[in-house]
Design a protein around this motif. Structure first.
Motif, PDB file in Angstrom:
ATOM      1  N   TYR A   1      17.852   4.183 -12.928  1.00 47.33           N
ATOM      2  CA  TYR A   1      18.809   3.102 -13.171  1.00 47.33           C
ATOM      3  C   TYR A   1      19.992   3.209 -12.210  1.00 47.33           C
ATOM      4  O   TYR A   1      20.478   2.199 -11.703  1.00 47.33           O
ATOM      5  N   GLU A   2      20.473   4.420 -11.956  1.00 46.55           N
ATOM      6  CA  GLU A   2      21.594   4.610 -11.024  1.00 46.55           C
ATOM      7  C   GLU A   2      21.233   4.132  -9.617  1.00 46.55           C
ATOM      8  O   GLU A   2      22.028   3.485  -8.943  1.00 46.55           O
ATOM      9  N   VAL A   3      20.023   4.447  -9.173  1.00 47.04           N
ATOM     10  CA  VAL A   3      19.580   4.000  -7.843  1.00 47.04           C
ATOM     11  C   VAL A   3      19.584   2.480  -7.767  1.00 47.04           C
ATOM     12  O   VAL A   3      20.097   1.886  -6.818  1.00 47.04           O
ATOM     13  N   LEU A   4      19.035   1.836  -8.780  1.00 44.12           N
ATOM     14  CA  LEU A   4      18.946   0.370  -8.780  1.00 44.12           C
ATOM     15  C   LEU A   4      20.311  -0.282  -8.972  1.00 44.12           C
ATOM     16  O   LEU A   4      20.595  -1.328  -8.384  1.00 44.12           O
ATOM     17  N   ARG A   5      21.182   0.349  -9.767  1.00 41.47           N
ATOM     18  CA  ARG A   5      22.520  -0.195  -9.972  1.00 41.47           C
ATOM     19  C   ARG A   5      23.320  -0.157  -8.665  1.00 41.47           C
ATOM     20  O   ARG A   5      23.967  -1.132  -8.280  1.00 41.47           O
ATOM     21  N   LYS A   6      23.243   0.967  -7.953  1.00 41.79           N
ATOM     22  CA  LYS A   6      23.961   1.078  -6.675  1.00 41.79           C
ATOM     23  C   LYS A   6      23.415   0.104  -5.641  1.00 41.79           C
ATOM     24  O   LYS A   6      24.169  -0.491  -4.866  1.00 41.79           O
ATOM     25  N   ALA A   7      22.105  -0.087  -5.627  1.00 43.52           N
ATOM     26  CA  ALA A   7      21.504  -1.044  -4.696  1.00 43.52           C
ATOM     27  C   ALA A   7      21.969  -2.466  -5.009  1.00 43.52           C
ATOM     28  O   ALA A   7      22.253  -3.252  -4.093  1.00 43.52           O
ATOM     29  N   GLU A   8      22.070  -2.782  -6.295  1.00 43.52           N
ATOM     30  CA  GLU A   8      22.534  -4.115  -6.693  1.00 43.52           C
ATOM     31  C   GLU A   8      23.996  -4.311  -6.292  1.00 43.52           C
ATOM     32  O   GLU A   8      24.377  -5.388  -5.820  1.00 43.52           O
TER      33      GLU A   8
ATOM     34  N   PRO B   1       7.969  -5.068  -8.495  1.00 43.62           N
ATOM     35  CA  PRO B   1       8.911  -5.044  -7.369  1.00 43.62           C
ATOM     36  C   PRO B   1       9.817  -6.269  -7.281  1.00 43.62           C
ATOM     37  O   PRO B   1      10.918  -6.180  -6.757  1.00 43.62           O
ATOM     38  N   ASP B   2       9.406  -7.403  -7.806  1.00 42.33           N
ATOM     39  CA  ASP B   2      10.198  -8.621  -7.651  1.00 42.33           C
ATOM     40  C   ASP B   2      11.069  -8.934  -8.874  1.00 42.33           C
ATOM     41  O   ASP B   2      11.503 -10.055  -9.069  1.00 42.33           O
TER      42      ASP B   2
ATOM     43  N   ARG C   1      13.354  -4.164  -0.615  1.00 41.63           N
ATOM     44  CA  ARG C   1      13.691  -2.963  -1.390  1.00 41.63           C
ATOM     45  C   ARG C   1      13.320  -1.704  -0.618  1.00 41.63           C
ATOM     46  O   ARG C   1      12.304  -1.653   0.056  1.00 41.63           O
ATOM     47  N   SER C   2      14.124  -0.672  -0.787  1.00 41.55           N
ATOM     48  CA  SER C   2      13.861   0.601  -0.124  1.00 41.55           C
ATOM     49  C   SER C   2      12.792   1.371  -0.901  1.00 41.55           C
ATOM     50  O   SER C   2      12.422   1.005  -2.028  1.00 41.55           O
TER      51      SER C   2
ATOM     52  N   GLY D   1       0.783  -1.223   0.000  1.00 41.34           N
ATOM     53  CA  GLY D   1       0.000   0.000   0.000  1.00 41.34           C
ATOM     54  C   GLY D   1       0.818   1.278   0.000  1.00 41.34           C
ATOM     55  O   GLY D   1       0.419   2.280  -0.561  1.00 41.34           O
ATOM     56  N   ASN D   2       2.000   1.297   0.606  1.00 37.69           N
ATOM     57  CA  ASN D   2       2.782   2.518   0.695  1.00 37.69           C
ATOM     58  C   ASN D   2       3.995   2.509  -0.223  1.00 37.69           C
ATOM     59  O   ASN D   2       4.942   3.246   0.005  1.00 37.69           O
ATOM     60  N   GLY D   3       3.996   1.677  -1.234  1.00 36.45           N
ATOM     61  CA  GLY D   3       5.095   1.679  -2.164  1.00 36.45           C
ATOM     62  C   GLY D   3       6.272   0.834  -1.728  1.00 36.45           C
ATOM     63  O   GLY D   3       7.340   0.938  -2.298  1.00 36.45           O
ATOM     64  N   TRP D   4       6.118   0.025  -0.731  1.00 39.17           N
ATOM     65  CA  TRP D   4       7.202  -0.851  -0.294  1.00 39.17           C
ATOM     66  C   TRP D   4       7.012  -2.201  -0.954  1.00 39.17           C
ATOM     67  O   TRP D   4       5.914  -2.603  -1.281  1.00 39.17           O
ATOM     68  N   SER D   5       8.115  -2.911  -1.109  1.00 38.04           N
ATOM     69  CA  SER D   5       7.987  -4.240  -1.688  1.00 38.04           C
ATOM     70  C   SER D   5       7.333  -5.164  -0.673  1.00 38.04           C
ATOM     71  O   SER D   5       7.405  -4.930   0.524  1.00 38.04           O
TER      72      SER D   5
END
Length: 172
Positions: free
Chosen positions: A157-164, A117-118, A102-103, A93-97
């Motif tokens: 993409y930068e956010v997801l790349r850094k998280a990975e 999300p998955d 995931r943040s 409901g609040n945008g969380w996985s």
């Protein structure tokens, strides 16, 4: 000689300090505190009060499923441990996985890339390349909306790349 200390309003051992009443175990001959209630019969409001040892003995042979047919036994839902479940406000409901891996920033980035999300990171790369090619300023000369979308796709993409990288142990 004068004594100094806390003032006393009444004498020590005042009459108002009687013995407190303690319920004893209902088991014959037991003088322990009976602080564990147990029903005298199913669906009865009457209770026995046992000490810990006699409560364990009383419950040892208690069959909570007596009288249920095998079919109804299969229909009894397993008891869920509510203490170990995530709070409902942290779920989708609040945008969380759903699993909390995931943040919030990662979830927003996935929204920009139009992904679930998955999703795995290889799919993130494919979606990034597709959207970057589609909204690149060189292919959309003079289109301000496409340029804004391209910048958002790059940032996502930068956010997801850094998280990975963090997930895989590489320093971002």
């Amino acid at each position: 000689m004068e004594r100094l200390g806390f003032p006393r309003w009444r004498a020590y051992g005042a009459a108002g300090r009687g013995a407190s009443k303690v319920r004893l175990c209902d088991r014959e001959g037991c003088n322990e505190v009976g602080d564990r209630p147990a029903p005298k019969a199913p669906h009865s409001k009457d209770r026995w009060y046992f000490c810990e040892a006699h409560a364990a003995e009383y419950n040892k042979n208690w069959n909570y499923f007596a009288g249920l047919s095998p079919r109804k036994l299969r229909a009894v839902p397993p008891k869920k441990n509510r203490a170990l479940q995530p709070s409902a406000h942290l779920l989708n409901g609040n945008g969380w996985s759903g699993d909390g891996s995931r943040s919030r920033d990662e979830m927003r980035a996935l929204e920009v890339l139009e992904l679930d999300p998955d999703v795995e990171f290889k799919d993130v790369k494919v979606a990034y390349r597709r959207l970057a090619k589609e909204h690149h300023p060189d292919t959309n000369a003079g289109n301000r909306k496409a340029a804004d979308k391209f910048q958002k796709v790059q940032a996502a993409y930068e956010v997801l790349r850094k998280a990975e990288e963090r997930k895989n142990g590489k320093v971002a």
